[in-house]
Write a protein that holds these residues in place. Structure first.
Motif, PDB file in Angstrom:
ATOM      1  N   VAL A   1      30.168 -36.177 -27.546  1.00 45.69           N
ATOM      2  CA  VAL A   1      31.085 -35.061 -27.388  1.00 45.69           C
ATOM      3  C   VAL A   1      32.043 -35.077 -28.574  1.00 45.69           C
ATOM      4  O   VAL A   1      32.702 -36.094 -28.830  1.00 45.69           O
ATOM      5  CB  VAL A   1      31.870 -35.148 -26.062  1.00 45.69           C
TER       6      VAL A   1
ATOM      7  N   SER B   1      35.367 -33.571 -30.179  1.00 47.73           N
ATOM      8  CA  SER B   1      36.609 -32.888 -29.804  1.00 47.73           C
ATOM      9  C   SER B   1      37.402 -32.570 -31.052  1.00 47.73           C
ATOM     10  O   SER B   1      37.561 -33.420 -31.930  1.00 47.73           O
ATOM     11  CB  SER B   1      37.453 -33.779 -28.887  1.00 47.73           C
TER      12      SER B   1
ATOM     13  N   PRO C   1      42.946 -27.677 -27.523  1.00 45.82           N
ATOM     14  CA  PRO C   1      41.783 -28.545 -27.717  1.00 45.82           C
ATOM     15  C   PRO C   1      40.481 -27.758 -27.647  1.00 45.82           C
ATOM     16  O   PRO C   1      40.422 -26.662 -27.091  1.00 45.82           O
ATOM     17  CB  PRO C   1      41.884 -29.502 -26.535  1.00 45.82           C
ATOM     18  N   TYR C   2      39.437 -28.340 -28.222  1.00 48.25           N
ATOM     19  CA  TYR C   2      38.107 -27.750 -28.175  1.00 48.25           C
ATOM     20  C   TYR C   2      37.120 -28.915 -28.192  1.00 48.25           C
ATOM     21  O   TYR C   2      37.184 -29.776 -29.073  1.00 48.25           O
ATOM     22  CB  TYR C   2      37.890 -26.834 -29.390  1.00 48.25           C
ATOM     23  N   ALA C   3      36.214 -28.976 -27.231  1.00 48.44           N
ATOM     24  CA  ALA C   3      35.237 -30.062 -27.155  1.00 48.44           C
ATOM     25  C   ALA C   3      33.851 -29.475 -26.928  1.00 48.44           C
ATOM     26  O   ALA C   3      33.686 -28.533 -26.150  1.00 48.44           O
ATOM     27  CB  ALA C   3      35.601 -31.022 -26.025  1.00 48.44           C
TER      28      ALA C   3
END
Length: 153
Positions: free
Chosen positions: A25, A27, A34-36
Motif C-alpha cells: 500500500v 500512501s 491523505p491518499y493510499a
C-alpha cells in the motif's frame, strides 16, 4: 489473543519479506489530505530500492497527488503461521522519464511485476504509465508473534 513483544527485523529479514511479496500500500499526503492505493512493486535488495509502474489518467486524483512531490510511505505486510511482519519504507518517489531509462532501469522494471491492480473506467489508450523509483530515507521491519494458546473459543 495475546501478542508477544514486537521485535525489529534485521536488514536481511526485511529484504526477505520485501522479496517474498510484490504488492503493498502506497500512501501519499498533500497538505492535510491523505491518499493510499494498492500497488505492485519490484525490489532490489542490493540497492534497497523499489521500482514502481504507476498507472493513472491525466486528471486523476492519483496524478494530482503525485505531481505535488509528496513524501510517501510504502507498507508491505504478511501473516505467516501466527507471525505478523510489516515493512515500512519512507521517502520521496523519483520519476524516471523514459528518455533517461538505463539498462539497469529496464532490468529492474522487467523484474517488477505487472501491476495487479488494473481496474479502470477509461479505455487503455487514455491511461498514463509512469515509472518511479523509491530509494527510501527510512526502511524498517517489525515482527510480532501471536500466542495461539491464549485464544478463547
Amino acid at each position: 489473543m495475546a501478542l508477544d513483544q514486537q521485535t525489529s527485523l534485521s536488514e536481511a529479514e526485511t529484504d526477505t519479506v520485501l522479496a517474498r511479496h510484490e504488492t503493498g500500500v502506497l500512501s501519499l499526503a498533500r497538505d492535510d489530505e491523505p491518499y493510499a492505493i494498492p500497488i505492485s512493486y519490484g525490489y532490489d535488495a542490493d540497492d534497497r530500492r523499489f521500482y514502481l509502474r504507476l498507472v493513472s489518467t491525466p486528471g486523476s486524483e492519483k496524478r494530482q497527488f503525485l505531481s505535488s512531490d509528496p513524501r510517501v510511505r510504502l507498507v508491505v505486510y504478511e501473516n505467516d503461521d501466527g507471525v505478523y511482519r510489516s515493512v515500512v519504507a519512507v521517502g520521496r518517489l523519483e520519476e524516471i522519464p523514459r528518455s533517461e531509462l538505463t539498462v539497469e532501469h529496464v532490468e529492474q522494471y522487467g523484474e517488477a511485476k505487472r501491476p495487479l491492480f488494473e481496474i479502470w473506467g477509461e479505455s487503455r489508450q487514455d491511461l498514463d504509465i509512469q515509472l518511479y523509483q523509491l530509494a527510501p530515507d527510512g526502511l524498517s521491519g517489525r515482527s510480532v508473534e501471536v500466542d495461539d494458546a491464549s485464544e478463547s473459543t
